[in-house]
Design an enzyme around this catalytic site. Structure first.
Site, PDB file in Angstrom:
ATOM      1  N   TYR A   1       0.844  -1.185   0.000  1.00  0.00           N
ATOM      2  CA  TYR A   1       0.000   0.000   0.000  1.00  0.00           C
ATOM      3  C   TYR A   1       0.884   1.242   0.000  1.00  0.00           C
ATOM      4  O   TYR A   1       1.742   1.399   0.869  1.00  0.00           O
ATOM      5  CB  TYR A   1      -0.913   0.003   1.234  1.00  0.00           C
ATOM      6  CG  TYR A   1      -1.809   1.220   1.314  1.00  0.00           C
ATOM      7  CD1 TYR A   1      -2.740   1.473   0.316  1.00  0.00           C
ATOM      8  CD2 TYR A   1      -1.718   2.110   2.370  1.00  0.00           C
ATOM      9  CE1 TYR A   1      -3.569   2.582   0.377  1.00  0.00           C
ATOM     10  CE2 TYR A   1      -2.541   3.220   2.442  1.00  0.00           C
ATOM     11  CZ  TYR A   1      -3.462   3.454   1.439  1.00  0.00           C
ATOM     12  OH  TYR A   1      -4.274   4.555   1.487  1.00  0.00           O
TER      13      TYR A   1
ATOM     14  N   HIS B   1      -4.872   5.093  -2.608  1.00  0.00           N
ATOM     15  CA  HIS B   1      -6.076   5.906  -2.747  1.00  0.00           C
ATOM     16  C   HIS B   1      -5.682   7.255  -3.328  1.00  0.00           C
ATOM     17  O   HIS B   1      -4.658   7.821  -2.940  1.00  0.00           O
ATOM     18  CB  HIS B   1      -6.756   6.126  -1.386  1.00  0.00           C
ATOM     19  CG  HIS B   1      -7.300   4.883  -0.790  1.00  0.00           C
ATOM     20  ND1 HIS B   1      -6.541   4.036  -0.010  1.00  0.00           N
ATOM     21  CD2 HIS B   1      -8.528   4.325  -0.860  1.00  0.00           C
ATOM     22  CE1 HIS B   1      -7.289   3.011   0.367  1.00  0.00           C
ATOM     23  NE2 HIS B   1      -8.500   3.161  -0.129  1.00  0.00           N
TER      24      HIS B   1
END
Length: 164
Positions: A77, A116
């Site tokens: 991530y 994101h």
């Protein structure tokens, strides 16, 4: 890693207890969200997954990642990857992302990389898509106190050595 690109020298350096405040300041300028002390404490523990980007010896960018383990996947991530506005389009973001890709390749057991991005951040979306990231979902109301609050989840699937 030292890279000579477009009028300057870009270098990636380790994030340490001595320079973590530079990362905090950089993130406060680059990102519309603020990160808590635990974020920075964790960043000090991830080794190669967190780097500062120096342009002619000045801190201008940073990348911070973590590995998420689920039952069926090991994912990287990207928590933050950013560069000060005056230093954008000099290849610094590319150097940081290529570093992350090399770390994943060296590891050999990462299924995908994801992050994101605020839905209005077309520059970031275009940047990641250049590297093979795809929008896989939209998270409604992902961000607190910023508008728009929705985020895209961008993901790049990696060829996993164990699964080929």
């Amino acid at each position: 890693m030292i890279c000579f690109c477009r009028k300057g020298r870009t270098e990636l350096g380790d994030i340490t207890a001595h320079n973590i405040k530079q990362l905090k300041k950089l993130n406060s300028v680059v990102f519309p969200v603020s990160y808590n002390d635990k974020f920075y404490k964790d960043v000090l523990e991830v080794g190669e997954l967190a780097k500062l980007a120096f342009y002619n010896d000045i801190v201008v960018g940073g990348v911070c990642c973590r590995v998420d383990q689920t039952e069926d996947a090991r994912r990287l991530y990207i928590m933050t990857l950013g560069c000060l506005a005056p230093y954008r389009r000099l290849g610094i973001g590319t150097i940081m992302l290529e570093h992350v890709l090399k770390v994943c390749e060296k590891d050999g057991n990462i299924d995908n990389i994801y992050l994101h991005v605020q839905i209005s951040n077309q520059g970031a979306i275009d940047f990641y898509q250049k590297f093979g990231f795809e929008i896989i979902e939209t998270k409604k109301q992902y961000y607190k106190r910023i508008d728009p609050a929705d985020a895209y989840v961008l993901q790049k699937t990696l060829k996993n050595k164990d699964k080929e």
